[in-house]
Write a protein that holds these residues in place. Structure first.
Motif, PDB file in Angstrom:
ATOM      1  N   MET A   1       0.900  -0.968   0.189  1.00 42.34           N
ATOM      2  CA  MET A   1       0.060  -0.045   0.035  1.00 42.34           C
ATOM      3  C   MET A   1       0.806   1.202  -0.170  1.00 42.34           C
ATOM      4  N   ILE A   2       0.512   2.311  -0.730  1.00 46.49           N
ATOM      5  CA  ILE A   2       1.120   3.607  -0.771  1.00 46.49           C
ATOM      6  C   ILE A   2       0.492   4.686   0.085  1.00 46.49           C
ATOM      7  N   VAL A   3       1.332   5.000   0.752  1.00 47.83           N
ATOM      8  CA  VAL A   3       0.835   6.050   2.221  1.00 47.83           C
ATOM      9  C   VAL A   3       1.516   7.429   1.563  1.00 47.83           C
ATOM     10  N   TYR A   4       0.854   8.543   1.380  1.00 51.34           N
ATOM     11  CA  TYR A   4       1.213   9.872   0.961  1.00 51.34           C
ATOM     12  C   TYR A   4       1.202  10.721   2.246  1.00 51.34           C
ATOM     13  N   GLN A   5       2.276  11.276   2.470  1.00 51.74           N
ATOM     14  CA  GLN A   5       2.585  11.944   3.842  1.00 51.74           C
ATOM     15  C   GLN A   5       2.541  13.591   3.368  1.00 51.74           C
ATOM     16  N   ILE A   6       2.204  14.287   4.270  1.00 51.01           N
ATOM     17  CA  ILE A   6       2.629  15.859   4.227  1.00 51.01           C
ATOM     18  C   ILE A   6       2.464  16.239   5.739  1.00 51.01           C
ATOM     19  N   GLY A   7       3.966  16.278   5.991  1.00 51.45           N
ATOM     20  CA  GLY A   7       4.016  16.622   7.681  1.00 51.45           C
ATOM     21  C   GLY A   7       3.313  15.461   8.470  1.00 51.45           C
ATOM     22  N   PRO A   8       2.412  15.874   9.436  1.00 52.17           N
ATOM     23  CA  PRO A   8       1.815  14.956  10.429  1.00 52.17           C
ATOM     24  C   PRO A   8       0.547  14.208   9.518  1.00 52.17           C
ATOM     25  N   PHE A   9       0.221  14.478   8.587  1.00 52.01           N
ATOM     26  CA  PHE A   9      -1.174  14.159   7.696  1.00 52.01           C
ATOM     27  C   PHE A   9      -0.764  12.873   6.756  1.00 52.01           C
ATOM     28  N   PHE A  10      -1.658  12.176   6.378  1.00 49.04           N
ATOM     29  CA  PHE A  10      -1.418  10.973   5.576  1.00 49.04           C
ATOM     30  C   PHE A  10      -2.798  10.654   4.884  1.00 49.04           C
ATOM     31  N   ALA A  11      -2.600   9.858   3.876  1.00 51.65           N
ATOM     32  CA  ALA A  11      -3.693   9.605   2.961  1.00 51.65           C
ATOM     33  C   ALA A  11      -3.261   8.310   2.159  1.00 51.65           C
TER      34      ALA A  11
END
Length: 124
Positions: free
Chosen positions: A1-11
Motif C-alpha cells: 500500500m502506498i501512503v502519501y504524507q505531508i507533515g503529520p497528515f497522511f492519505a
C-alpha cells in the motif's frame, strides 16, 4: 500500500467490505517501523473502495504493541502477567478479526504469526 504524507497528515486507499458506511472514522496503525497511529476519516468513493485521510498522533514503543492495537486489543487485556494470551479469548475469533482487518494475505500471515495464533492447542 502506498501512503502519501505531508507533515503529520497522511492519505492512502483501501478496500472496504460490502455494506460499509459511505463516511466513517477509524484508527490507523502502522505494523512496521516507526509504528505510528492516528485518527482517520474514511470516505468511500466507489463501492468497495475508499480513501483514508488522517493525522498521525503518536508512536508505539514496539511491534507487539502496534500489532495488538491494530487488531483493537490492549496488552493489559490480552496478555497475562507472564506474557501469554489470556484464556478468555478464542484464537479463531481473533484470526477472523485479523483477516478482516488485513490489507492482503501477506499482512494477515504476518499478524497471525506475530501474535502466535496458528496453534489451536490453546485459547486466547
Amino acid at each position: 500500500m502506498i501512503v502519501y504524507q505531508i507533515g503529520p497528515f497522511f492519505a492512502h486507499g483501501i478496500r472496504l467490505a460490502p455494506g460499509s458506511p459511505f463516511v466513517h472514522t477509524s484508527v490507523t496503525t502502522e505494523a512496521k517501523e516507526p509504528f505510528r497511529y492516528g485518527r482517520s476519516l474514511i470516505v468511500q468513493y466507489w463501492p468497495g473502495r475508499a480513501v483514508v485521510l488522517g493525522r498521525w498522533e503518536g508512536r508505539f514503543d514496539d511491534e507487539e504493541t502496534a500489532l495488538l492495537a491494530g487488531v483493537h486489543g490492549r496488552p493489559d487485556e490480552v496478555l497475562d502477567e507472564e506474557g501469554r494470551l489470556q484464556e478468555r479469548f478464542k484464537r479463531q475469533k481473533v484470526r477472523q478479526r485479523v483477516a478482516a482487518g488485513a490489507h492482503d494475505l501477506d499482512d494477515e500471515w504476518q499478524l497471525v504469526n506475530a501474535l502466535d495464533l496458528m496453534d489451536d492447542g490453546g485459547s486466547l
